[in-house]
Design a protein around this motif. Structure first.
Motif, PDB file in Angstrom:
ATOM      1  N   ALA A   1     -56.254  26.939  40.371  1.00 19.01           N
ATOM      2  CA  ALA A   1     -56.813  26.658  39.056  1.00 19.01           C
ATOM      3  C   ALA A   1     -56.372  25.258  38.628  1.00 19.01           C
ATOM      4  O   ALA A   1     -55.224  24.870  38.892  1.00 19.01           O
ATOM      5  CB  ALA A   1     -56.350  27.686  38.035  1.00 19.01           C
TER       6      ALA A   1
ATOM      7  N   TRP B   1     -62.924  11.370  35.670  1.00 15.22           N
ATOM      8  CA  TRP B   1     -62.148  12.601  35.576  1.00 15.22           C
ATOM      9  C   TRP B   1     -60.800  12.442  36.245  1.00 15.22           C
ATOM     10  O   TRP B   1     -60.701  11.854  37.320  1.00 15.22           O
ATOM     11  CB  TRP B   1     -62.902  13.750  36.238  1.00 15.22           C
ATOM     12  N   LYS B   2     -59.769  12.972  35.619  1.00 17.55           N
ATOM     13  CA  LYS B   2     -58.425  12.916  36.168  1.00 17.55           C
ATOM     14  C   LYS B   2     -57.841  14.324  36.161  1.00 17.55           C
ATOM     15  O   LYS B   2     -57.863  15.013  35.131  1.00 17.55           O
ATOM     16  CB  LYS B   2     -57.545  11.999  35.317  1.00 17.55           C
ATOM     17  N   GLU B   3     -57.333  14.729  37.292  1.00 21.41           N
ATOM     18  CA  GLU B   3     -56.692  16.048  37.389  1.00 21.41           C
ATOM     19  C   GLU B   3     -55.318  15.975  36.735  1.00 21.41           C
ATOM     20  O   GLU B   3     -54.505  15.119  37.081  1.00 21.41           O
ATOM     21  CB  GLU B   3     -56.554  16.431  38.864  1.00 21.41           C
ATOM     22  N   THR B   4     -55.068  16.870  35.795  1.00 24.06           N
ATOM     23  CA  THR B   4     -53.788  16.823  35.092  1.00 24.06           C
ATOM     24  C   THR B   4     -52.981  18.104  35.216  1.00 24.06           C
ATOM     25  O   THR B   4     -51.838  18.153  34.759  1.00 24.06           O
ATOM     26  CB  THR B   4     -53.989  16.504  33.597  1.00 24.06           C
ATOM     27  N   LEU B   5     -53.557  19.131  35.762  1.00 26.70           N
ATOM     28  CA  LEU B   5     -52.815  20.365  35.995  1.00 26.70           C
ATOM     29  C   LEU B   5     -53.434  21.070  37.176  1.00 26.70           C
ATOM     30  O   LEU B   5     -54.659  21.153  37.293  1.00 26.70           O
ATOM     31  CB  LEU B   5     -52.859  21.277  34.759  1.00 26.70           C
ATOM     32  N   PHE B   6     -52.594  21.561  38.074  1.00 28.84           N
ATOM     33  CA  PHE B   6     -53.104  22.220  39.279  1.00 28.84           C
ATOM     34  C   PHE B   6     -52.165  23.368  39.609  1.00 28.84           C
ATOM     35  O   PHE B   6     -50.989  23.165  39.884  1.00 28.84           O
ATOM     36  CB  PHE B   6     -53.160  21.221  40.444  1.00 28.84           C
ATOM     37  N   LEU B   7     -52.654  24.591  39.542  1.00 25.28           N
ATOM     38  CA  LEU B   7     -51.845  25.791  39.747  1.00 25.28           C
ATOM     39  C   LEU B   7     -52.300  26.469  41.029  1.00 25.28           C
ATOM     40  O   LEU B   7     -53.457  26.873  41.137  1.00 25.28           O
ATOM     41  CB  LEU B   7     -52.008  26.742  38.564  1.00 25.28           C
TER      42      LEU B   7
ATOM     43  N   VAL C   1     -59.465  15.929  33.073  1.00 21.50           N
ATOM     44  CA  VAL C   1     -59.595  15.275  31.770  1.00 21.50           C
ATOM     45  C   VAL C   1     -60.394  13.999  31.920  1.00 21.50           C
ATOM     46  O   VAL C   1     -60.233  13.257  32.900  1.00 21.50           O
ATOM     47  CB  VAL C   1     -58.196  14.954  31.183  1.00 21.50           C
TER      48      VAL C   1
ATOM     49  N   TRP D   1     -48.924  19.273  30.290  1.00 20.96           N
ATOM     50  CA  TRP D   1     -49.159  20.662  29.919  1.00 20.96           C
ATOM     51  C   TRP D   1     -47.846  21.443  29.912  1.00 20.96           C
ATOM     52  O   TRP D   1     -47.029  21.304  30.824  1.00 20.96           O
ATOM     53  CB  TRP D   1     -50.138  21.307  30.896  1.00 20.96           C
TER      54      TRP D   1
ATOM     55  N   PRO E   1     -56.396   8.970  31.203  1.00 19.06           N
ATOM     56  CA  PRO E   1     -57.442   8.738  32.188  1.00 19.06           C
ATOM     57  C   PRO E   1     -58.306   7.553  31.788  1.00 19.06           C
ATOM     58  O   PRO E   1     -58.491   7.296  30.596  1.00 19.06           O
ATOM     59  CB  PRO E   1     -58.250  10.041  32.143  1.00 19.06           C
TER      60      PRO E   1
ATOM     61  N   GLY F   1     -53.948  16.451  26.638  1.00 19.51           N
ATOM     62  CA  GLY F   1     -54.773  16.730  27.806  1.00 19.51           C
ATOM     63  C   GLY F   1     -54.138  16.302  29.112  1.00 19.51           C
ATOM     64  O   GLY F   1     -54.678  16.581  30.192  1.00 19.51           O
ATOM     65  N   MET F   2     -53.015  15.629  29.036  1.00 18.54           N
ATOM     66  CA  MET F   2     -52.389  15.072  30.234  1.00 18.54           C
ATOM     67  C   MET F   2     -51.161  15.878  30.658  1.00 18.54           C
ATOM     68  O   MET F   2     -50.990  16.180  31.826  1.00 18.54           O
ATOM     69  CB  MET F   2     -51.982  13.613  29.980  1.00 18.54           C
TER      70      MET F   2
ATOM     71  N   VAL G   1     -57.032  21.644  35.804  1.00 18.55           N
ATOM     72  CA  VAL G   1     -57.559  21.041  34.576  1.00 18.55           C
ATOM     73  C   VAL G   1     -57.885  19.591  34.887  1.00 18.55           C
ATOM     74  O   VAL G   1     -57.087  18.887  35.517  1.00 18.55           O
ATOM     75  CB  VAL G   1     -56.519  21.114  33.436  1.00 18.55           C
TER      76      VAL G   1
END
Lengths: 312, 111
Positions: free
Chosen positions: B103, A77-83, B107, A133, A72, A130-131, B105
């Protein structure tokens, strides 16, 4: 958005400090409640795009979430995981940084239940940068993870709950150097402790045991995050007491809470501030923010700010 | 803490016991439990919580008086935060349609 039902520890006014509103604490309370019914591991839906993942309660081994992404930009802020899926409540949970990078818990409540938030499924995710997962397995002996902590040696500690034969649950903790292989550790914490918060300060870690139907709030101190010692018990003999927040910093530790004088027939709330330089000797101040309006009593937050403290 | 005018009061203390109001947050976040942490020389406040209660989003401040809204690209209720490897990482929840939520995350690299 649909309302999520309150956790099992909601209290009636006059009998203990009620949860004025749902809060982050509800996640932990719900974890305690679902221990008895067990949990599954949400898994990835391979038909989804790499960054938008659909959980499924079907069991499978750990799997990679997505390819590495670029770092990033500083300050953004950068979104790196989205469930996500269309039928579940998914809530981002506890996260910590340790010897193998970041470790994060995701909570999923399916919407199949006619009443209440549904059954809880948790998944554990690890990232070295952090990028990107990877989903890793939950500690196999742990039905629900309430909070993650990085111990002083860099290892991960997962606090959670196990069902007991009397249909209750007990607090347990597991330690891992890599986030995948877990061993139970003896912490010295009471089995009824509800881990509300863990903060780091000059004397080590301060664990706030929250109010439950079985216990009043408690404070525990640990030099390493593994072995804990009870340093204060908020006995609810003259006041009903609930902790809002706590933090540790250069100047020691501060705990903010609410209380009701049991002799007060009007059940009026007041905040209190509880502070210690060493985590062992504590000083109390009632109504530190002035007289509290009674129509709405917000939960206070507190953070260290250099040698000082701030509370919004 | 939320004031009568809907703003959030910011209190300061040197000893954790004696507090004075230093200012208030114009954005009027709801006064419920959330995330409030010190990140280096800054404070980060998320007044809502990961159960998408209260006001979503987060604000940062270097003095506790002036606050800037953090941009996540969506309305996020923060759940937890960790720092390491030159990164700040937050978990959070995003409200979806049809009584569901996601949900995520997010960074940020240290500046």
């Amino acid at each position: 958005m649909g309302e999520v039902q309150a956790g099992p520890q909601s209290c009636r006014r006059g009998t203990c400090i009620p949860c004025k509103r749902m809060s982050k604490h509800v996640v932990a309370l719900a974890l305690i409640a679902v221990v008895a019914v067990g949990c599954g591991d949400p898994q990835l839906d391979p038909s989804t795009s790499p960054s938008r993942l659909s959980p499924s309660p079907l069991p499978s081994s750990s799997s990679s979430a997505q390819p590495s992404q670029s770092a990033p930009p500083a300050g953004a802020w950068k979104e790196t995981l989205f469930l996500t899926d269309d039928h579940s409540l998914m809530v981002g949970g506890s996260i910590t940084y340790g010897s193998a990078g970041f470790l994060m818990v995701s909570n999923l409540w399916d919407r199949t239940a006619e009443v209440g938030p549904g059954q809880l499924h948790q998944s554990l995710w690890r990232s070295s940068d952090g990028m990107s997962w990877d989903e890793v397995g939950m500690p196999p002996q742990l039905s629900a993870v309430a909070q993650l902590l990085t111990a002083s040696d860099g290892s991960y500690v997962a606090f959670g709950y196990q069902p007991t034969q009397d249909a209750s649950s007990r607090l347990v903790a597991f330690q891992s150097a890599d986030g995948t292989h877990w061993d139970e550790v003896k912490t010295g914490l009471a089995r009824t402790t509800w881990v509300q918060a863990i903060e780091r300060g000059p004397a080590g870690f301060l664990l706030v045991g929250g109010q439950t139907s079985e216990t009043g709030p408690t404070l525990w101190l640990s030099p390493d995050g593994l072995a804990w010692e009870l340093v204060h018990d908020f006995k609810q003999t003259t006041h009903w007491i609930k902790i809002d927040d706590a933090d540790g910093g250069e100047g020691g530790y501060v705990v903010i809470g609410q209380q009701i004088d049991q002799a007060d027939g009007d059940n009026r709330y007041e905040h209190f501030s509880f502070a210690s330089a060493d985590g062992r000797h504590w000083f109390n101040r009632s109504q530190p923010f002035g007289r509290q309006a009674q129509d709405f009593v917000p939960e206070a937050l507190v953070s260290s700010f250099g040698p000082d403290w701030m509370a919004p | 803490m939320t004031q009568d005018d809907g703003r959030t009061a910011i209190w300061f203390s040197a000893n954790g016991l004696d507090w004075t109001q230093r200012g208030s947050l114009v954005s009027a976040p709801f006064g419920t439990a959330g995330v409030f942490v010190e990140l280096g020389t800054e404070l980060l406040l998320s007044p809502g919580n990961s159960f998408y209660e209260g006001t979503p989003g987060a604000w940062s401040s270097s003095d506790g008086i002036t606050w800037q809204r953090e941009e996540f690209g969506s309305e996020v209720w923060l759940g937890d935060i960790a720092q390491g490897g030159g990164l700040t990482v937050v978990t959070g929840t995003v409200n979806n349609a049809n009584f569901s939520s996601a949900a995520g995350v997010w960074v940020k690299a240290a500046e």
